[in-house]
Design an enzyme around this catalytic site. Structure first.
Site, PDB file in Angstrom:
ATOM      1  N   CYS A 101      73.768   4.992 -39.086  1.00 42.71           N
ATOM      2  CA  CYS A 101      72.479   4.931 -38.387  1.00 42.71           C
ATOM      3  C   CYS A 101      72.235   6.242 -37.635  1.00 42.71           C
ATOM      4  O   CYS A 101      71.150   6.799 -37.670  1.00 42.71           O
ATOM      5  CB  CYS A 101      72.465   3.748 -37.420  1.00 42.71           C
ATOM      6  SG  CYS A 101      70.926   3.608 -36.505  1.00 42.71           S
ATOM      7  N   CYS A 222      74.879  -2.994 -35.217  1.00 40.68           N
ATOM      8  CA  CYS A 222      73.548  -2.766 -34.652  1.00 40.68           C
ATOM      9  C   CYS A 222      72.508  -3.800 -35.068  1.00 40.68           C
ATOM     10  O   CYS A 222      71.722  -4.234 -34.266  1.00 40.68           O
ATOM     11  CB  CYS A 222      73.075  -1.349 -34.968  1.00 40.68           C
ATOM     12  SG  CYS A 222      73.498  -0.767 -36.591  1.00 40.68           S
TER      13      CYS A 222
END
Length: 418
Positions: A101, A222
């Site tokens: 990410c 996440c």
């Protein structure tokens, strides 16, 4: 007249990014807050957590009197992070989406948005990390993305940025930044790098950021958060039933819904088994998940791994490694594990072998091996292969001993002592 420097700060709605924005404001920069929505998530109460986070980030920007923007990278996240995540699980590996990410979303798409659209001189995040560049050096970096060649221009004179561990070693997040580009590193300010978490909370309290101080620290992957992993992953991958097999004697211990639900070292909940069993290996071709009794079984310990092509933060391998083909440094494959001394061997294809000074528990293919020299984070590579486990080596030694004993017995029978 001094130029006003523009810094775009990534805001998550949490205490760290809120204090990062505040500190940048105090340094006299023109700060803009940006909230990134990377995942459409609704929690068990039917509330979209991203909306709540966005509202918290907006309230901080309003309090600081700085502009606030919201961007969506849901599509990019799906293609560049989540699809990879599923693909890795299907191959029997355990990926780290947080590292990806940062690489693809925050320090690529967000960075481009901040510079190209908002006209930023630099970006900032609430990560606990430092770089070797002062702010003014970061602002002076030219906006030239490195060509995506295998090697950079040898004649290019450039002030490389080093990624350094944070002053708060417990909160240090260089592990998660180990795959970002040198270009991104040269354009990023980490305002919390020299501070402890306790001091950051103190600054937030004094600034009146009480709504962010009340929030729980974000945990878990996440986009999954703290939800049940098995239920979540089975929404995307089809169940692949197989057997739990004892690594010691090959006995079938029970059944499972898919090898991708397990990672090395975790406890395997096997129906009908009262004792604890732990995952020590997986075979994607047969669907077998190998288990062993006790959490510190020797089948869980290994001291050798090979990565895929290494991502060096300086773009090139360290000079010492190139010159000697070997180098001593430190290693970790989980964010908060203690650094372990190791020796790196550089292969011609850019991959490395890492030999650890002692076997460690549950080395896992798919995770990133992150390497350090002193306080500098050098970069990382995905773990693709593991050396034999301590248990396998022990079994080999036992076999060699018994073979040697058999040979001795055979010699005695053939040539009896008179």
């Amino acid at each position: 007249m001094q130029t006003v420097r523009r810094v775009v700060c990534a805001m998550s709605g949490g205490v760290d990014s809120s204090v990062a924005a505040l500190l940048l404001r105090r340094r006299g920069y023109e700060v803009t807050g940006v909230f990134m929505n990377n995942w459409d998530a609704v929690d068990e109460h039917g509330v979209c957590s991203a909306e709540r986070d966005c509202e918290d980030a907006y309230r901080v920007c309003k309090k600081l009197d700085i502009p606030f923007h919201q961007v969506s990278y849901v599509k990019e996240y799906w293609h560049e992070v989540f699809s990879y995540f599923l693909n890795e699980y299907e191959k029997g590996r355990t990926p780290n989406p947080d590292i990806l990410c940062n690489k693809h979303i925050k320090f690529n798409h967000f960075l481009s948005y901040a510079i190209d659209i908002l006209g930023a001189d630099a970006i900032a995040t609430g990560h606990y990390a430092r770089t070797s560049l002062e702010d003014e050096e970061i602002f002076q970096q030219k906006y030239i993305k490195s060509p995506q060649n295998l090697f950079r221009n040898r004649f290019e004179i450039r002030h490389d940025a080093k990624l350094l561990q944070a002053a708060d070693r417990i909160k240090d997040q260089t592990f998660f930044l180990s795959q970002i580009s040198q270009y991104a590193l040269r354009k990023t300010i980490f305002p919390l790098g020299e501070l402890t978490k306790d001091f950051v909370k103190k600054i937030a309290a004094e600034a009146g950021f009480h709504h962010v101080l009340k929030r729980k620290e974000s945990m878990g992957i996440c986009f999954i958060g703290e939800r049940n992993f098995e239920n979540f992953i089975l929404e995307y991958l089809e169940a692949q039933p197989g057997n739990f097999v004892s690594a010691e004697d090959g006995k079938i211990m029970g059944r499972h819904k898919g090898w991708f639900l397990f990672t090395l070292g975790q406890r395997a909940r096997i129906g009908g088994q009262r004792d604890a069993w732990f995952v020590v290996d997986k075979d994607v071709t047969t669907g077998n998940v190998y288990v062993a009794p006790t959490t510190d079984h020797p089948a869980l310990y290994r001291d050798l791994l090979r990565t895929d092509r290494m991502h060096w933060l300086s773009e090139d391998p360290p000079g010492e490694l190139v010159k000697n083909k070997m180098m001593e440094c430190h290693f970790r494959f989980q964010h908060q594990m203690a650094l372990v001394p190791c020796v790196l061997t550089l292969n011609q294809d850019g991959t490395v072998w890492a030999t650890l000074v002692k076997p460690i528990r549950a080395l896992t293919p798919g995770q990133f091996a992150v390497f350090y020299k002193g306080e500098e984070c050098l970069g990382s590579g995905k773990i693709l292969r593991l050396g034999p486990s301590v248990y396998t080596l022990q079994q080999g030694q036992h076999r060699m001993k018994s073979d040697a004993n058999l040979s001795t017995e055979a010699v005695k029978e053939r040539d009896p002592v008179t």
